[in-house]
Design an enzyme around this catalytic site. Structure first.
Site, mmCIF file in Angstrom:
data_model
loop_
_atom_site.group_PDB
_atom_site.id
_atom_site.type_symbol
_atom_site.label_atom_id
_atom_site.label_comp_id
_atom_site.label_asym_id
_atom_site.label_seq_id
_atom_site.Cartn_x
_atom_site.Cartn_y
_atom_site.Cartn_z
ATOM 1 N N CYS A 254 33.336 55.534 -117.215
ATOM 2 C CA CYS A 254 34.179 55.925 -116.748
ATOM 3 C C CYS A 254 35.015 57.001 -117.056
ATOM 4 O O CYS A 254 34.574 57.833 -118.326
ATOM 5 C CB CYS A 254 34.704 56.498 -115.899
ATOM 6 S SG CYS A 254 33.156 56.390 -114.246
ATOM 7 N N HIS A 255 35.638 55.923 -118.202
ATOM 8 C CA HIS A 255 36.773 56.455 -118.430
ATOM 9 C C HIS A 255 36.791 56.119 -120.055
ATOM 10 O O HIS A 255 37.860 56.654 -120.487
ATOM 11 C CB HIS A 255 38.371 55.406 -117.894
ATOM 12 C CG HIS A 255 38.125 55.759 -116.585
ATOM 13 N ND1 HIS A 255 39.277 56.384 -116.297
ATOM 14 C CD2 HIS A 255 38.757 54.907 -115.296
ATOM 15 C CE1 HIS A 255 38.930 57.180 -114.502
ATOM 16 N NE2 HIS A 255 38.931 56.185 -114.177
ATOM 17 N N CYS B 24 39.950 54.212 -107.063
ATOM 18 C CA CYS B 24 39.492 54.101 -107.617
ATOM 19 C C CYS B 24 38.402 52.890 -107.749
ATOM 20 O O CYS B 24 36.929 53.044 -107.304
ATOM 21 C CB CYS B 24 39.116 53.959 -109.340
ATOM 22 S SG CYS B 24 38.793 54.679 -110.548
ATOM 23 N N CYS C 57 74.552 47.642 -107.572
ATOM 24 C CA CYS C 57 74.721 46.215 -109.370
ATOM 25 C C CYS C 57 74.439 47.355 -109.963
ATOM 26 O O CYS C 57 75.280 47.449 -111.090
ATOM 27 C CB CYS C 57 73.672 45.453 -108.687
ATOM 28 S SG CYS C 57 73.864 44.545 -107.496
ATOM 29 N N HIS C 58 73.219 48.019 -110.551
ATOM 30 C CA HIS C 58 72.320 48.882 -111.400
ATOM 31 C C HIS C 58 72.967 49.736 -111.491
ATOM 32 O O HIS C 58 72.709 50.384 -112.410
ATOM 33 C CB HIS C 58 71.513 48.236 -110.778
ATOM 34 C CG HIS C 58 70.929 47.141 -110.341
ATOM 35 N ND1 HIS C 58 70.395 47.110 -111.447
ATOM 36 C CD2 HIS C 58 69.821 47.126 -109.605
ATOM 37 C CE1 HIS C 58 69.287 45.581 -111.150
ATOM 38 N NE2 HIS C 58 69.080 45.744 -109.713
ATOM 39 N N CYS D 16 71.280 48.861 -104.519
ATOM 40 C CA CYS D 16 70.157 49.628 -105.708
ATOM 41 C C CYS D 16 71.931 49.596 -106.556
ATOM 42 O O CYS D 16 71.968 48.789 -107.394
ATOM 43 C CB CYS D 16 69.513 50.255 -105.892
ATOM 44 S SG CYS D 16 68.175 50.449 -104.968
ATOM 45 N N CYS E 218 64.493 42.554 -104.854
ATOM 46 C CA CYS E 218 66.029 43.215 -105.094
ATOM 47 C C CYS E 218 65.903 43.110 -103.334
ATOM 48 O O CYS E 218 67.676 42.642 -103.765
ATOM 49 C CB CYS E 218 66.125 43.625 -105.825
ATOM 50 S SG CYS E 218 67.199 44.287 -107.402
ATOM 51 N N CYS F 28 34.810 50.451 -114.871
ATOM 52 C CA CYS F 28 36.001 50.937 -115.678
ATOM 53 C C CYS F 28 35.901 52.406 -116.869
ATOM 54 O O CYS F 28 36.028 53.101 -116.987
ATOM 55 C CB CYS F 28 37.729 50.073 -115.330
ATOM 56 S SG CYS F 28 37.857 49.426 -114.161
#
Lengths: 111, 255
Positions: B74-75, B108, B174-175, B171, B216, B71
């Site tokens: 290139c990066h 990639c 609760c959240h 979701c 969840c 990786c």
């Protein structure tokens, strides 16, 4: 005896003053599988734990621990000791398949 | 039907009596933790998620089997990709699909490194996502959404408010509505995604956003989607926008 390869984090200062209290901290990545759990196929997941942890400082044994399945995955250990002389701090870890990992750090004590 | 509705009403009443009320602005899950876990997350040595960050750093510089390049070749250092992380998932105008960090890494690996992509939730993929997200620590989640992704964003929002599973909970139930309230021994968070991948004590390991979505979904007894599935990418996009401004705090420690 095989070699154990584990991600291990060690926190230890390299140079300390004589008589100082040094803290050694260890964090290792290990599943600590208890052997009591069942997998998705209903079969028992075999036990796989770290069985012993020993720490030596200048050839004296600082700690000798026998680990049990109740210890969580990725265990963390912290020790403190008084630095009185320069020498290697050697960490020996052995799992229940008799594989061993040794990690040595040099500790320099300045008077 | 009637007894079940009653039971649900009872559950809601229990919630209500303990509810802390809606939050005024977006709060990271960190705000809902106890002191010990906050300290563990803040500890630059003992945070267990850092084990994966370390491993990710090693993998970043390591050439894959089969002769491809690493990786880093290139990066450069992982930090060069830091600006990308808070803007994910994002719209790819070529494939006309959403892409998230795990997907980009796997792509990639296939296209550039010529190896099989690391499976979702594999140690290697978790380590690389942890390393890149760690590089983006402190950067605010972006609220930028490409015009082409407006529909996907709307679907993500609809997913968030859709009741699902045998428990018929969304979701948001609760959240959003009961964030801050107690659910058994736990405090319900706002469901923010700025700390992922997280070290979750329940799992005793690191887990991705999609693992949390799946967990969840299963908790409300709904059939979970596959890792990287379109509905989860859309939800991830909506949650990124919903939590815009929150700092990336990977690797977060959660219960």
């Amino acid at each position: 005896m095989g070699t154990l390869s584990l991600p291990l984090r060690v926190a230890l200062p390299s140079t300390v003053a004589a008589g100082e209290v040094v803290s050694l901290r260890l964090l290792l990545q290990h599943p600590m599988e208890t052997g009591y759990r069942l997998g998705e196929d209903g079969a028992r997941i075999p036990r796989q734990i770290i069985q012993s942890l020993r720490v030596y400082y200048a050839d004296r044994c600082l700690a000798d621990l026998t680990l049990q399945p109740a210890i969580s995955a990725n265990p963390y250990f912290a020790f403190s000791f008084i630095a009185d002389r320069s020498g290697p701090v050697r960490i020996e870890i052995q799992d229940d398949q008799e594989r061993q990992l040794t990690d040595v750090r040099e500790l320099t004590v300045v008077p | 039907m009637f007894p079940r509705r009653c039971a649900r009403a009872g559950l809601c009443l229990l919630f209500l009596s303990l509810s802390a009320g809606p939050a005024l602005s977006a709060q990271s899950g960190l705000a809902y933790l106890g002191d010990e876990l906050r300290a563990l997350q803040a500890d630059p040595f003992a945070n267990p998620g850092l084990l994966w960050v370390d491993r990710g750093e090693a993998l970043w510089h390591q050439a894959p089997p089969g002769g491809g390049s690493a990786c880093a070749s290139c990066h450069g250092p992982a930090e060069t990709l830091a600006p990308l992380v808070p803007a994910l998932p994002r719209w790819n105008s070529e494939s006309r699909r959403l892409e998230h960090l795990e997907g980009l890494i796997r792509q990639c690996q296939t296209d550039q490194q010529g190896t099989a992509p690391a499976p979702y939730e594999s140690e290697a993929l978790l380590a690389l996502t942890a390393r890149l997200s760690f590089a983006a620590r402190g950067r605010a989640l972006s609220n930028q959404v490409a015009p082409e992704a407006t529909e996907a964003l709307a679907r993500g929002k609809a997913f968030f408010y859709q009741q699902r599973g045998q428990l018929e909970l969304s979701c948001a139930d609760c959240h959003e509505r009961y964030a801050g309230a107690r659910l058994r021994g736990d405090r319900v968070s706002e469901g923010m995604i700025n700390g992922f991948p997280i070290y979750r004590l329940t799992w005793q390991t690191l887990g991705s956003r999609h693992r949390m979505f799946r967990w969840c979904n299963e908790a409300v007894r709904a059939e979970p989607y596959a890792y990287g599935a379109e509905p989860y990418l859309e939800l991830e996009l909506y949650l990124r926008q919903r939590g815009a401004g929150l700092p990336v705090e990977t690797p977060a420690v959660r219960r």
